[in-house]
Design a protein around this motif. Structure first.
Motif, PDB file in Angstrom:
ATOM      1  N   GLU A  55      -8.692   3.643  -4.246  1.00  0.00           N
ATOM      2  CA  GLU A  55      -8.758   4.863  -3.428  1.00  0.00           C
ATOM      3  C   GLU A  55      -7.553   5.764  -3.707  1.00  0.00           C
ATOM      4  O   GLU A  55      -7.684   6.986  -3.851  1.00  0.00           O
ATOM      5  CB  GLU A  55      -8.719   4.504  -1.929  1.00  0.00           C
ATOM      6  CG  GLU A  55      -9.997   3.900  -1.395  1.00  0.00           C
ATOM      7  CD  GLU A  55     -11.145   4.873  -1.462  1.00  0.00           C
ATOM      8  OE1 GLU A  55     -11.005   5.944  -0.853  1.00  0.00           O
ATOM      9  OE2 GLU A  55     -12.148   4.577  -2.154  1.00  0.00           O
ATOM     10  N   LEU A  56      -6.381   5.127  -3.754  1.00  0.00           N
ATOM     11  CA  LEU A  56      -5.152   5.886  -3.981  1.00  0.00           C
ATOM     12  C   LEU A  56      -5.153   6.517  -5.373  1.00  0.00           C
ATOM     13  O   LEU A  56      -4.696   7.644  -5.555  1.00  0.00           O
ATOM     14  CB  LEU A  56      -3.930   4.977  -3.811  1.00  0.00           C
ATOM     15  CG  LEU A  56      -3.663   4.511  -2.379  1.00  0.00           C
ATOM     16  CD1 LEU A  56      -2.599   3.433  -2.344  1.00  0.00           C
ATOM     17  CD2 LEU A  56      -3.231   5.695  -1.510  1.00  0.00           C
ATOM     18  N   GLU A  75       1.065   4.063  -2.854  1.00  0.00           N
ATOM     19  CA  GLU A  75       0.823   5.488  -2.589  1.00  0.00           C
ATOM     20  C   GLU A  75       1.971   6.325  -3.163  1.00  0.00           C
ATOM     21  O   GLU A  75       1.749   7.356  -3.790  1.00  0.00           O
ATOM     22  CB  GLU A  75       0.674   5.745  -1.082  1.00  0.00           C
ATOM     23  CG  GLU A  75       0.639   7.234  -0.756  1.00  0.00           C
ATOM     24  CD  GLU A  75      -0.523   7.674   0.116  1.00  0.00           C
ATOM     25  OE1 GLU A  75      -0.734   7.031   1.155  1.00  0.00           O
ATOM     26  OE2 GLU A  75      -1.189   8.667  -0.232  1.00  0.00           O
ATOM     27  N   ILE A  78       0.834  -1.208   0.000  1.00  0.00           N
ATOM     28  CA  ILE A  78       0.000   0.000   0.000  1.00  0.00           C
ATOM     29  C   ILE A  78       0.869   1.259   0.000  1.00  0.00           C
ATOM     30  O   ILE A  78       0.623   2.198  -0.755  1.00  0.00           O
ATOM     31  CB  ILE A  78      -0.978  -0.022   1.196  1.00  0.00           C
ATOM     32  CG1 ILE A  78      -2.019  -1.122   0.967  1.00  0.00           C
ATOM     33  CG2 ILE A  78      -1.660   1.333   1.384  1.00  0.00           C
ATOM     34  CD1 ILE A  78      -2.861  -1.456   2.178  1.00  0.00           C
ATOM     35  N   HIS A  79       1.921   1.246   0.797  1.00  0.00           N
ATOM     36  CA  HIS A  79       2.799   2.424   0.834  1.00  0.00           C
ATOM     37  C   HIS A  79       3.528   2.626  -0.494  1.00  0.00           C
ATOM     38  O   HIS A  79       3.686   3.750  -0.970  1.00  0.00           O
ATOM     39  CB  HIS A  79       3.811   2.313   1.984  1.00  0.00           C
ATOM     40  CG  HIS A  79       3.155   2.291   3.334  1.00  0.00           C
ATOM     41  ND1 HIS A  79       3.776   1.831   4.468  1.00  0.00           N
ATOM     42  CD2 HIS A  79       1.906   2.654   3.713  1.00  0.00           C
ATOM     43  CE1 HIS A  79       2.943   1.918   5.489  1.00  0.00           C
ATOM     44  NE2 HIS A  79       1.806   2.412   5.052  1.00  0.00           N
ATOM     45  N   THR A  87       5.949  10.284  -1.036  1.00  0.00           N
ATOM     46  CA  THR A  87       5.157  10.255   0.190  1.00  0.00           C
ATOM     47  C   THR A  87       5.675   9.206   1.167  1.00  0.00           C
ATOM     48  O   THR A  87       5.217   9.146   2.296  1.00  0.00           O
ATOM     49  CB  THR A  87       3.666   9.972  -0.109  1.00  0.00           C
ATOM     50  OG1 THR A  87       3.603   8.876  -1.009  1.00  0.00           O
ATOM     51  CG2 THR A  87       2.997  11.171  -0.734  1.00  0.00           C
ATOM     52  N   LYS A 100      -7.169   9.548  -5.337  1.00  0.00           N
ATOM     53  CA  LYS A 100      -6.501  10.643  -4.651  1.00  0.00           C
ATOM     54  C   LYS A 100      -5.430  11.302  -5.535  1.00  0.00           C
ATOM     55  O   LYS A 100      -5.268  12.516  -5.509  1.00  0.00           O
ATOM     56  CB  LYS A 100      -5.854  10.081  -3.382  1.00  0.00           C
ATOM     57  CG  LYS A 100      -5.202  11.108  -2.510  1.00  0.00           C
ATOM     58  CD  LYS A 100      -4.767  10.487  -1.186  1.00  0.00           C
ATOM     59  CE  LYS A 100      -3.899  11.451  -0.410  1.00  0.00           C
ATOM     60  NZ  LYS A 100      -3.285  10.774   0.753  1.00  0.00           N
ATOM     61  N   TRP A 101      -4.699  10.520  -6.299  1.00  0.00           N
ATOM     62  CA  TRP A 101      -3.514  11.047  -6.973  1.00  0.00           C
ATOM     63  C   TRP A 101      -3.659  11.229  -8.477  1.00  0.00           C
ATOM     64  O   TRP A 101      -2.741  11.722  -9.126  1.00  0.00           O
ATOM     65  CB  TRP A 101      -2.300  10.141  -6.697  1.00  0.00           C
ATOM     66  CG  TRP A 101      -1.906  10.135  -5.262  1.00  0.00           C
ATOM     67  CD1 TRP A 101      -2.058   9.105  -4.382  1.00  0.00           C
ATOM     68  CD2 TRP A 101      -1.322  11.209  -4.511  1.00  0.00           C
ATOM     69  NE1 TRP A 101      -1.598   9.469  -3.133  1.00  0.00           N
ATOM     70  CE2 TRP A 101      -1.147  10.761  -3.196  1.00  0.00           C
ATOM     71  CE3 TRP A 101      -0.929  12.518  -4.830  1.00  0.00           C
ATOM     72  CZ2 TRP A 101      -0.598  11.564  -2.188  1.00  0.00           C
ATOM     73  CZ3 TRP A 101      -0.399  13.313  -3.836  1.00  0.00           C
ATOM     74  CH2 TRP A 101      -0.227  12.837  -2.535  1.00  0.00           C
TER      75      TRP A 101
END
Lengths: 208, 243
Positions: B206-207, B68, B64-65, B222, B210-211
């Motif tokens: 979701e990510l 992101e 997930i990181h 990030t 957002k981006w």
């Protein structure tokens, strides 16, 4: 040369030039909330370097503060830009973000050393920092940019809302190094999750 | 790959074009497309040796990181390249990304995958003659780096995918490659990997929301910790992956 940057609200400008064969401050202007201090006995006297301390009234950056300054290091000069203590960014009031923008021109054969204390953001703080360096092929640069997790003695670890730090280096007009770190407590992942048990991040740029 | 149809969207063009476009899209996202993505673990191998990832739960947050970071740092390049897939834009983006990837390991990984993608796509999608022209011109000038994100955006844009699909696809292939690396590092079994991929896809969406659709001036790191760990990859004594 500085026409494009004077559009924004400038809170400081400093020029280091060669006077009598040595680096010296030839122009210095700053206004609230920024102050430059240029002590003459900061470094060893046989080393040709100007030491510049930036300080803010109240010992930190208050929510909504905008600091923006220009720095010019002329050909063959050496300057060190530093702080007296960590840059504290206080709690954000009414979701306002504090900003610090620096634009530095480093001449041919000149050296700029940027070695501040780390940034410490209090809980809920919002802080954005941008440093742009315009260098020539013969310039040298040393930049340290670092941040701690906050006031961990008070239990604040990566507890701020937003931290954004940009360091861009342009060689004449070409981008040489573009870096932006964004730490934002978001809905998908928190900063603490991303940083795990680490309490500080530092970036060191050596060029020359 | 069975998961490819997840990445769907509606196309405004005619039905036959639509159908052909789907074949191209699946081929671009298929793991058999020889772009060398599977030689890379996106820092997972270094993170494992640094004990940042040791359990399946760590793996999920690592993925997930990384996603992101991919979203914040690379999607702007995919977006810009896919919305104007021309020589000028692509070269500009390639140059900016080269200055942006400050970690040598990820810079090299990006160059090797991007070069492979350009080589493969200019041969595969031979009906798009501009791909070959752009590649040859850049090779003869010798001044392009062929970074992955702008190359991916360029190819997808020229093939005819809309920008949002390109960006979702980029998240998809990143996730696909890390999960594939995780199975080969024995962090998760093949079935567990498939389960994980499906679970993470919701977060990835979701990510993406957002981006997506950001300009390259907004590109940012990030997850500085992951970037640092990945930078250590070349210091590993024994390693399976290139990055």
């Amino acid at each position: 040369m500085m026409a494009e940057s004077s559009v924004k609200m400038e809170t400081g400008r400093l020029v280091v030039g060669r006077v009598g064969g040595k680096s010296a401050v030839t122009r210095c202007f700053s206004k609230y909330p920024l102050k430059f201090i240029v002590p003459t006995k900061a470094g060893r006297s046989q080393i040709d370097a100007v030491w510049i301390y930036t300080l803010t009234y109240g010992g930190g950056i208050v929510s909504g503060d905008c600091i923006s300054f220009d720095l010019t290091i002329e050909d063959g000069c050496t300057a060190v830009l530093t702080t007296q203590a960590s840059t504290k960014v206080y709690k954000s009031v009414a979701f306002k973000c504090s900003e610090q923008v620096m634009e530095a021109r480093v001449g041919d054969g000149a050296l700029l050393v940027v070695i501040p204390d780390p940034v410490t953001c209090f809980s809920t703080a919002k802080y954005s920092q941008k440093q742009v360096f315009r260098i020539m092929s013969g310039s040298s640069l040393l930049v340290v940019d670092w941040i701690t997790s906050g006031r961990h003695e008070s239990g604040e670890k990566w507890d701020f809302t937003l931290y954004k730090s940009t360091n861009n280096i342009y060689m004449e007009t070409n981008p040489l190094f573009l870096d932006t770190v964004l730490l934002e407590n978001g809905n998908v992942t928190s900063i603490a999750e991303r940083m795990q048990d680490y309490q500080v991040i530092a970036m060191v740029i050596l060029l020359g | 790959m069975e998961d490819a149809p997840h990445v769907t969207s509606r196309f405004p063009s005619r039905e036959s074009d639509d159908s052909l476009l789907q074949w191209s899209k699946w081929q671009l996202l298929d793991s058999i497309l020889p772009t060398g993505g599977f030689a890379h673990s996106f820092g997972l191998e270094a993170a494992m040796q640094a004990r940042i990832v040791s359990h399946p739960e760590d793996l999920q947050s690592y993925i997930i990181h990384t996603l992101e970071n991919t979203g914040s740092l690379l999607l702007p390049f995919v977006h810009s390249a896919s919305t104007s897939p021309d020589f000028q834009t692509w070269r500009q983006l390639d140059m900016i990304l080269d200055a942006t990837l400050t970690n040598e390991v990820s810079r090299r990984a990006s160059v090797s995958q991007g070069s492979a993608l350009m080589r493969v796509s200019s041969s595969v999608f031979s009906e798009i003659s501009s791909l070959k022209t752009m590649r040859n011109e850049s090779l003869s000038n010798g001044d392009a780096c062929f970074h992955h994100a702008p190359a991916f955006g360029l190819v997808c844009g020229l093939v005819g995918l809309d920008s949002e699909t390109c960006q979702r696809a980029y998240m998809f292939i990143t996730m696909r490659d890390i999960i594939s690396a995780a199975t080969r590092l024995n962090l998760v079994g093949p079935l567990g990997a498939a389960v994980l991929q499906h679970q993470v896809s919701f977060v990835a969406e979701e990510l993406l929301k957002k981006w997506k659709n950001r300009g390259v001036d907004e590109a940012c790191q990030t997850s500085p910790l992951l970037d640092t760990v990945q930078g250590c990859h070349s210091y590993l004594f024994s390693r399976l992956f290139c990055s």
